[in-house]
Design a protein around this motif. Sequence first.
Motif, PDB file in Angstrom:
ATOM      1  N   LEU A   1       2.362 -34.559  -8.769  1.00 11.36           N
ATOM      2  CA  LEU A   1       2.339 -34.136  -7.293  1.00 11.36           C
ATOM      3  C   LEU A   1       3.378 -35.046  -6.512  1.00 11.36           C
ATOM      4  CD1 LEU A   1       0.795 -32.810  -4.980  1.00 11.36           C
ATOM      5  CD2 LEU A   1      -0.975 -34.401  -5.132  1.00 11.36           C
ATOM      6  N   THR A   2       3.335 -36.375  -6.739  1.00 13.59           N
ATOM      7  CA  THR A   2       3.983 -37.495  -5.934  1.00 13.59           C
ATOM      8  C   THR A   2       5.518 -37.739  -6.525  1.00 13.59           C
ATOM      9  OG1 THR A   2       3.078 -39.232  -6.909  1.00 13.59           O
ATOM     10  CG2 THR A   2       1.895 -38.292  -5.148  1.00 13.59           C
ATOM     11  N   GLY A   3       5.551 -37.511  -7.823  1.00 18.15           N
ATOM     12  CA  GLY A   3       6.816 -38.050  -8.354  1.00 18.15           C
ATOM     13  C   GLY A   3       6.657 -39.550  -8.630  1.00 18.15           C
ATOM     14  N   LEU A   4       5.866 -40.149  -7.977  1.00 16.02           N
ATOM     15  CA  LEU A   4       5.588 -41.633  -8.720  1.00 16.02           C
ATOM     16  C   LEU A   4       5.031 -41.937 -10.221  1.00 16.02           C
ATOM     17  CD1 LEU A   4       3.412 -43.012  -5.554  1.00 16.02           C
ATOM     18  CD2 LEU A   4       5.864 -43.264  -5.927  1.00 16.02           C
ATOM     19  N   HIS A   5       5.211 -43.177 -10.637  1.00 15.12           N
ATOM     20  CA  HIS A   5       4.623 -43.247 -11.888  1.00 15.12           C
ATOM     21  C   HIS A   5       3.222 -42.982 -12.109  1.00 15.12           C
ATOM     22  CE1 HIS A   5       8.162 -45.503 -12.890  1.00 15.12           C
ATOM     23  NE2 HIS A   5       8.045 -46.071 -12.069  1.00 15.12           N
ATOM     24  N   ASN A   6       2.717 -42.421 -13.025  1.00 17.47           N
ATOM     25  CA  ASN A   6       1.268 -42.198 -13.368  1.00 17.47           C
ATOM     26  C   ASN A   6       0.738 -43.740 -13.986  1.00 17.47           C
ATOM     27  OD1 ASN A   6       2.131 -42.042 -16.103  1.00 17.47           O
ATOM     28  ND2 ASN A   6       1.804 -39.756 -16.109  1.00 17.47           N
ATOM     29  N   ARG A   7      -0.597 -43.244 -14.298  1.00 18.38           N
ATOM     30  CA  ARG A   7      -1.403 -44.637 -14.819  1.00 18.38           C
ATOM     31  C   ARG A   7      -0.614 -45.202 -15.923  1.00 18.38           C
ATOM     32  NH1 ARG A   7      -6.605 -46.635 -14.331  1.00 18.38           N
ATOM     33  NH2 ARG A   7      -7.001 -44.894 -13.083  1.00 18.38           N
ATOM     34  N   ARG A   8       0.051 -44.132 -16.896  1.00 19.87           N
ATOM     35  CA  ARG A   8       0.526 -44.748 -18.361  1.00 19.87           C
ATOM     36  C   ARG A   8       1.787 -45.263 -17.799  1.00 19.87           C
ATOM     37  NH1 ARG A   8       3.864 -41.987 -22.150  1.00 19.87           N
ATOM     38  NH2 ARG A   8       3.598 -42.953 -24.165  1.00 19.87           N
TER      39      ARG A   8
ATOM     40  N   LEU B   1      -9.999 -29.586   5.994  1.00 14.86           N
ATOM     41  CA  LEU B   1      -8.757 -28.742   6.193  1.00 14.86           C
ATOM     42  C   LEU B   1      -8.075 -28.023   4.890  1.00 14.86           C
ATOM     43  CD1 LEU B   1      -6.869 -31.681   8.136  1.00 14.86           C
ATOM     44  CD2 LEU B   1      -8.028 -29.793   9.202  1.00 14.86           C
ATOM     45  N   GLY B   2      -8.953 -28.276   4.089  1.00 16.54           N
ATOM     46  CA  GLY B   2      -8.429 -27.749   2.686  1.00 16.54           C
ATOM     47  C   GLY B   2      -7.648 -28.554   1.770  1.00 16.54           C
ATOM     48  N   HIS B   3      -7.500 -27.954   0.439  1.00 13.94           N
ATOM     49  CA  HIS B   3      -7.036 -29.095  -0.620  1.00 13.94           C
ATOM     50  C   HIS B   3      -5.389 -28.986  -0.333  1.00 13.94           C
ATOM     51  CE1 HIS B   3     -10.331 -30.169  -3.284  1.00 13.94           C
ATOM     52  NE2 HIS B   3     -10.866 -28.945  -2.910  1.00 13.94           N
ATOM     53  N   GLU B   4      -4.727 -28.145   0.105  1.00 15.06           N
ATOM     54  CA  GLU B   4      -3.403 -28.167   0.535  1.00 15.06           C
ATOM     55  C   GLU B   4      -3.090 -29.380   1.389  1.00 15.06           C
ATOM     56  OE1 GLU B   4      -1.598 -24.663   1.752  1.00 15.06           O
ATOM     57  OE2 GLU B   4      -2.075 -23.606  -0.135  1.00 15.06           O
TER      58      GLU B   4
ATOM     59  N   ALA C   1      -1.196 -32.862   0.663  1.00 11.86           N
ATOM     60  CA  ALA C   1      -0.069 -33.233   1.882  1.00 11.86           C
ATOM     61  C   ALA C   1      -0.363 -34.865   2.067  1.00 11.86           C
ATOM     62  CB  ALA C   1       0.048 -32.370   2.842  1.00 11.86           C
ATOM     63  N   MET C   2      -1.405 -34.977   2.207  1.00 12.66           N
ATOM     64  CA  MET C   2      -1.841 -36.536   2.650  1.00 12.66           C
ATOM     65  C   MET C   2      -1.478 -37.336   1.441  1.00 12.66           C
ATOM     66  SD  MET C   2      -5.739 -37.768   3.874  1.00 12.66           S
ATOM     67  CE  MET C   2      -5.876 -39.295   4.265  1.00 12.66           C
ATOM     68  N   ILE C   3      -1.699 -37.093   0.477  1.00  9.72           N
ATOM     69  CA  ILE C   3      -1.301 -37.846  -0.911  1.00  9.72           C
ATOM     70  C   ILE C   3       0.280 -38.031  -0.992  1.00  9.72           C
ATOM     71  CG2 ILE C   3      -1.337 -38.034  -3.471  1.00  9.72           C
ATOM     72  CD1 ILE C   3      -4.096 -36.508  -3.313  1.00  9.72           C
TER      73      ILE C   3
ATOM     74  N   TYR D   1      -4.198 -35.297  10.153  1.00  8.77           N
ATOM     75  CA  TYR D   1      -5.325 -36.069   9.273  1.00  8.77           C
ATOM     76  C   TYR D   1      -5.076 -37.286   9.619  1.00  8.77           C
ATOM     77  CZ  TYR D   1      -1.325 -35.141   6.224  1.00  8.77           C
ATOM     78  OH  TYR D   1      -0.325 -35.015   5.506  1.00  8.77           O
ATOM     79  N   GLY D   2      -4.341 -38.135   9.985  1.00  8.61           N
ATOM     80  CA  GLY D   2      -4.090 -39.399  10.216  1.00  8.61           C
ATOM     81  C   GLY D   2      -3.860 -40.052   8.828  1.00  8.61           C
TER      82      GLY D   2
END
Length: 370
Positions: A212-219, A256-259, A263-265, A320-321
């Motif tokens: 979703l974010t393109g950041l590293h995941n936990r692994r 507001l929904g999961h979309e 977007a917040m994440i 959503y702030g």
Amino acid sequence: MDAAVCTLLRPGESAESAALAEPEPSSGMPYLLQVVQALSLARDMPTIQRIVRHAARRLTGCDGATFVLRDDGCCFYADEEAIAPLWKGLRFPLEACISGWSMLNRQPAVIADIYADPRIPHEAYRPTFVRSLVMVPIRTREPIGAIGNYWASSHQASAEEVQLLQALADCTSVAIENVRLYESLEQRVEERTQALSQAVDEIRKLSLTDELTGLHNRRGFHLLAGQSLRQAARLGLGCSVLFVDLDGLKRVNDELGHEAGDAMIVDAATVLRRTFRESDIIARLGGDEFCVLAVDSRADDAVDLRLQRAMEAFGSQAPYGLSASIGVVHSTAGDAEGLLEHLLAEADARMYERKRTKRGSRESTLSMPL
């Protein structure tokens, strides 16, 4: 010296001495069979050229031999072995030289006196030692080159000499096709290897990256943060670990929904990238939880405050702030083994303490009489 050339030399004869020595007529077909064997082992054009230029002289005892390749509309004199320089490295139009005539007409040219033959460009030959020649096409069907033999004195080539030279040219055409096939297969193997390597790199990248974010995941975080901590320990550097938990993600998803929640994440990931350096390890551990490892010689006590302000400023434009509960732990240089898990646990505990404090403040505010 390659094995293919060695098979063409007499016992005790080096490649250098063979090239400089006056060639002797060889025993025809038995020698040609040795040449065929050597050509079958050739894996590149320079090797074929070395074999052919040497064999062409020995088969007839001539004073010079050239190896010509067809290059679009030109004759490229790729190699030669002779008592004096000829035309190595030069290109001539097919219609302007005898090698081109041999290729265009798909037959040998046997010339006892070059100055009595109108097919010869006499001015090109005057600076050379050549008086007689034989030129045969490499492959009579759709020729790809030619092999030339030259004599310094008048010489009428015999039918056997022409046949031997043409047989050498025919064997050379097979060797050239084999080399081209070999090079094509090598290129395909290299391309497949590169594609496989890229696919493996992509799979590895995907296995370490949050979709979703393109950041590293936990692994990815644990792998890279562990490496970074070990390097920091060697350099005597301290570090900071931040555990970040978004505030109100469940409410945003519900209202507001999961979309909007996604977007917040993504917005939070954007703020993290802008706040920290490229060398810092930033990851989304899952859901609304993020983590950062920042290696430096100085601990930044205000890093959590800077991050919080950056989130609030960025989120002011969203419906959503944007805010988070942040736990931060600073560590001085030390043993990296086991340090990461300890820092994560401590930062996680401090983050939950912040979240409880925020929740308590909100509840107190709501319970105050109007």
